[in-house]
Design an enzyme around this catalytic site. Sequence first.
Site, PDB file in Angstrom:
ATOM      1  N   ASP A   1      18.498  32.091  14.624  1.00  0.00           N
ATOM      2  CA  ASP A   1      17.164  31.746  15.599  1.00  0.00           C
ATOM      3  C   ASP A   1      17.427  32.379  16.576  1.00  0.00           C
ATOM      4  O   ASP A   1      16.794  31.945  17.860  1.00  0.00           O
ATOM      5  CB  ASP A   1      16.850  30.392  15.595  1.00  0.00           C
TER       6      ASP A   1
ATOM      7  N   HIS B   1      12.295  35.490  10.595  1.00  0.00           N
ATOM      8  CA  HIS B   1      12.030  36.345  11.787  1.00  0.00           C
ATOM      9  C   HIS B   1      10.674  36.418  12.401  1.00  0.00           C
ATOM     10  O   HIS B   1       9.759  36.520  11.451  1.00  0.00           O
ATOM     11  CB  HIS B   1      12.546  37.660  11.845  1.00  0.00           C
TER      12      HIS B   1
END
Length: 448
Positions: free
Chosen positions: A37, A65
């Site tokens: 992340d 993503h």
Amino acid sequence: MSTTSAINGNHYEQLHQGRTNMYKSKVNVVLGAQWGDEGKGKVVDMLASEVDIVCRCQGGNNAGHTVVANGTEFDFHLLPSGVVNEKCISVIGNGVVIHLPSLFDEVLKNEAKGLQQLENRLIISDRAHLVFDFHQQVDGMQEAEKGGKSLGTTKKGIGPAYSSKATRNGIRVGELLGDFNLFSEKFKSIVNTHLRLFPSIKVDVDAELARYKDYVDKVRPYVKDTICFLHTALRNGKTILVEGANAAMLDIDFGTYPYVTSSNCSIGGVLTGLGLPPQTIGEVIGVVKAYTTRVGDGPFPTEQLNEIGDLLQTRGFEIGVTTKRKRRCGWLDIPLLKYTSLVNGYTCICLTKLDILDTLPEIKVGVNYKRSNGEKLDHFPGTISELSDIEVEYAVLPGWQTSTEHIRNFKELPENAQNYVRFLESQLSVPVRWVGVGKGRESIINVH
């Protein structure tokens, strides 16, 4: 030196030079430097506009993503983030495990947002392994059995699929496109194996085979030998970018085992997941969030279970793309970053989400690990028990308490924000090439 030795020596040099010059371009790699992340997708999206091919090399749809392009937010799990660039070929490599229903669902959702002509721009390796629904059932069951000692898996079947691959009863994409009778036999065999181990799983074999027979024609246009494709591309001077999924601290070998994923998400996974030799690698870009986050269970030395952690979570909108779980938040961790830099050999860094720190009067950075007896560690702990015995020593840096969100030039950042970036560089001895101060690709500042 004898004449024979000289000839042999020259022959070796000629062969060596020939091998060295065989490739006209290099493969650049984007890797997460923490627990995921970090904003890899945005970095890949930025760089993909200048490359011919973008690749995924490992993991499955357990990765998430988010890319913002032309005001539209795309969420990717199996598709490489480079698919938003219509001039770019996207490759899903042999090291990826693929749940076909999820892949086609992802394609449809993103086509509805404006993604077009994927059939001409997406290539899937014939050697990639398949994730089946029963893998996902097993994943959930194994996690439930652990009770309070769960690993925080996404329950997407990734671990069980890699287990099937390792025990050599997995099924690859190429086998689906071959003799369907042989595929059916292998499918029944792998189902029976799992039923013996997990009698409570529910599998309608006939229905599943009918579903996968429908997938044959849908997936066939995308599938080819990606190893041959990539090597040909390199010999022809095509530029290639690899997008690592997950991150270094989730690597099956180098992460905080067992609180890790089931693949190598460090530099080694790039080579094995795409069939590339080491000499093809050029830049290795480590993506570092300006603070640290983690989804799910596992050790987290700089975690802040207080108002600072809450502020980072709220301002950073730290919600998992795949799991929708709140991310745990804490200060930047230098010992962790030194360790992942050691493993991956970062040539430069992209520091993301610096703007999330804009409101803080002071910012802490973890700079050393110490044992409970005060002894400083010169390495990253290799076991959970050793990691649970450490204390973090912090450096305190002054904040800047002004918005950086609309700044597009590094020298225009507040002095203390620039100092924060330079502090990271000095600690890691790796240059920071980009700094992110917002969501879109336009918010990434080129430092040099």
